[in-house]
Scaffold this motif. Structure first.
Motif, short mmCIF file in Angstrom:
data_model
loop_
_atom_site.label_atom_id
_atom_site.label_comp_id
_atom_site.label_asym_id
_atom_site.label_seq_id
_atom_site.Cartn_x
_atom_site.Cartn_y
_atom_site.Cartn_z
N LEU A 1 -8.46 37.16 -6.95
CA LEU A 1 -7.92 38.39 -7.52
C LEU A 1 -7.82 38.29 -9.04
O LEU A 1 -8.04 39.27 -9.76
CB LEU A 1 -6.54 38.69 -6.92
N ALA A 2 -7.49 37.09 -9.53
CA ALA A 2 -7.39 36.88 -10.98
C ALA A 2 -8.76 37.10 -11.64
O ALA A 2 -8.84 37.69 -12.72
CB ALA A 2 -6.87 35.48 -11.28
N ARG A 3 -9.82 36.63 -11.00
CA ARG A 3 -11.15 36.83 -11.57
C ARG A 3 -11.48 38.32 -11.65
O ARG A 3 -12.08 38.79 -12.61
CB ARG A 3 -12.21 36.11 -10.73
N ARG A 4 -11.10 39.05 -10.62
CA ARG A 4 -11.36 40.49 -10.62
C ARG A 4 -10.59 41.18 -11.74
O ARG A 4 -11.14 42.02 -12.46
CB ARG A 4 -10.99 41.10 -9.27
N GLN A 5 -9.31 40.83 -11.88
CA GLN A 5 -8.51 41.49 -12.92
C GLN A 5 -8.98 41.09 -14.31
O GLN A 5 -8.98 41.91 -15.23
CB GLN A 5 -7.03 41.16 -12.74
N ARG A 6 -9.40 39.85 -14.47
CA ARG A 6 -9.96 39.44 -15.77
C ARG A 6 -11.20 40.25 -16.10
O ARG A 6 -11.43 40.62 -17.26
CB ARG A 6 -10.28 37.94 -15.78
N ALA A 7 -12.00 40.52 -15.08
CA ALA A 7 -13.21 41.33 -15.30
C ALA A 7 -12.83 42.74 -15.73
O ALA A 7 -13.42 43.30 -16.66
CB ALA A 7 -14.05 41.35 -14.03
N ASP B 1 -2.94 39.84 -13.49
CA ASP B 1 -3.55 39.97 -12.17
C ASP B 1 -2.49 40.01 -11.08
O ASP B 1 -1.46 39.34 -11.17
CB ASP B 1 -4.54 38.82 -11.92
N PRO B 2 -2.72 40.81 -10.03
CA PRO B 2 -1.71 41.01 -8.99
C PRO B 2 -1.42 39.76 -8.16
O PRO B 2 -0.29 39.56 -7.72
CB PRO B 2 -2.30 42.12 -8.12
N GLY B 3 -2.41 38.92 -7.95
CA GLY B 3 -2.19 37.73 -7.13
C GLY B 3 -1.16 36.79 -7.73
O GLY B 3 -0.27 36.29 -7.05
N THR B 4 -1.28 36.55 -9.03
CA THR B 4 -0.33 35.69 -9.71
C THR B 4 1.05 36.32 -9.75
O THR B 4 2.07 35.66 -9.52
CB THR B 4 -0.80 35.40 -11.15
N MET B 5 1.10 37.63 -10.03
CA MET B 5 2.39 38.30 -10.11
C MET B 5 3.11 38.30 -8.77
O MET B 5 4.34 38.20 -8.72
CB MET B 5 2.21 39.74 -10.60
N GLN C 1 -11.86 40.17 3.63
CA GLN C 1 -12.70 39.68 2.53
C GLN C 1 -11.97 38.63 1.70
O GLN C 1 -12.56 37.64 1.28
CB GLN C 1 -13.11 40.85 1.63
N LEU C 2 -10.66 38.84 1.48
CA LEU C 2 -9.89 37.90 0.68
C LEU C 2 -9.83 36.53 1.37
O LEU C 2 -9.89 35.49 0.71
CB LEU C 2 -8.47 38.42 0.44
N LEU C 3 -9.75 36.54 2.69
CA LEU C 3 -9.75 35.28 3.42
C LEU C 3 -11.09 34.56 3.26
O LEU C 3 -11.14 33.34 3.11
CB LEU C 3 -9.44 35.52 4.90
N ARG C 4 -12.17 35.33 3.26
CA ARG C 4 -13.49 34.72 3.04
C ARG C 4 -13.58 34.16 1.63
O ARG C 4 -14.14 33.08 1.41
CB ARG C 4 -14.59 35.75 3.29
N LEU D 1 -5.78 32.19 -2.87
CA LEU D 1 -5.79 33.65 -2.71
C LEU D 1 -5.66 34.36 -4.05
O LEU D 1 -6.27 35.40 -4.28
CB LEU D 1 -4.65 34.09 -1.79
N ALA D 2 -4.84 33.78 -4.94
CA ALA D 2 -4.60 34.41 -6.24
C ALA D 2 -5.82 34.32 -7.16
O ALA D 2 -6.09 35.26 -7.91
CB ALA D 2 -3.39 33.77 -6.91
N ASP D 3 -6.53 33.22 -7.11
CA ASP D 3 -7.63 33.02 -8.05
C ASP D 3 -8.74 34.07 -7.92
O ASP D 3 -9.25 34.57 -8.94
CB ASP D 3 -8.20 31.62 -7.91
#
Length: 286
Positions: free
Chosen positions: A131-137, A116-120, A239-242, A127-129
């Motif tokens: 994005l991680a859920r999206r990439q896992r999906a 996932d891009p947030g972790t990388m 959206q990411l801030l929300r 903020l990373a979590d």
């Protein structure tokens, strides 16, 4: 027997960003092509920086089908996760159509799932979590569809290479030359094991060019790299801030598992909504 044809579809990763040669980007797909096809003319890289699954379906797929490839790599989805319009159901439907179109024509499909891009990028957890859920999906969908269509699949989401700094370029979003070579090497091995006729040996693991200096990397990140991030995820920030606020709220309540469950359910529903194999509409070749 005509030489094998290889077509690569996807985004900046397959375009080769992170692996400069002095004449532009090269990348893992071009490195793989050196050991897959017998002539340079039998490799076509249709990948484009910023491409999302919609671009692959609507633009790259028709061009690829017209080339009648024996092998097609489809590596896309990260840019979808970086947009405010992210919809895992739409991602699944598009990838299903792309994989089906190649499979119906006897093309071997090569797929890759990615970290996932947030972790990388080293973003804070709140903020990373999301994005991680999206990439896992996305990865779950790629796994499921790869199995559905018998694709050759490279799992590159959680390997040791994700934490090896030498494998990544300054932006932490794209592999370095060494990382691109690892993707090519492992793809070559998987295709060979799957019985694909390889036209040559795999690329070497050792880089051909010296790694960029730290100063050069920081300069790129401060100039072109910053612009790249803004172009890719500028509309995502509000959206990411929300999502981050929601993340903090659930952490405070001890209910973060609900966010994971919600994402898993959305992914399961996306896969369940796909048509049965053979029922999907067939795209027209260009």
């Amino acid at each position: 027997m005509r030489p094998a044809r290889f077509v690569a579809l996807g985004d900046s990763l397959t375009e080769g960003v992170g692996d400069p040669t002095g004449k532009g980007w090269r990348g893992w797909a071009a490195l793989l092509a050196g050991g897959l096809v017998e002539r340079p003319a039998d490799f076509t890289n249709l990948a484009a920086s910023g491409a999302q699954t919609r671009d692959v379906l609507e633009t790259q797929l028709p061009a690829a089908l017209a080339l009648r490839p024996d092998v097609a790599s489809v590596v896309v989805g990260v840019n979808d996760t970086l947009r405010a319009t992210f919809d895992i159901r739409a991602v699944a439907a598009r990838l299903d159509t792309v994989y089906a179109a190649f499979t119906e024509r006897g093309t071997t499909v090569l797929t890759v799932c990615l970290p996932d891009p947030g972790t990388m990028m080293g973003l804070p957890g709140v903020l990373a979590d999301p994005l991680a859920r999206r990439q896992r999906a996305v990865n779950t969908v790629v796994h499921a569809l790869s199995e559905r269509y018998g694709a050759v699949h490279l799992h590159a989401a959680e390997d040791d290479w994700t934490t090896d700094r030498a494998m990544w370029s300054a932006d932490r979003m794209h592999p370095s030359e060494r990382g691109h070579r690892q993707l090519a090497l492992r793809s070559h091995a998987l295709l060979t094991a799957a019985g694909v006729r390889m036209g040559g040996p795999p690329p070497t693991a050792a880089p051909e060019f010296p790694a960029p200096t730290r100063a050069a990397g920081l300069w790129w990140l401060a100039t072109a790299g910053t612009a790249w991030v803004v172009r890719r995820c500028g509309d995502l920030l509000p959206q990411l801030l929300r999502l981050a606020v929601d993340e903090v709220r659930h952490r405070a309540r001890g209910t973060s598992a609900r966010l994971d469950l919600r994402a898993s359910q959305a992914c399961a529903a996306a896969l369940a909504s796909l048509p049965l194999v053979g029922d999907a509409a067939e795209p027209e070749a260009a």
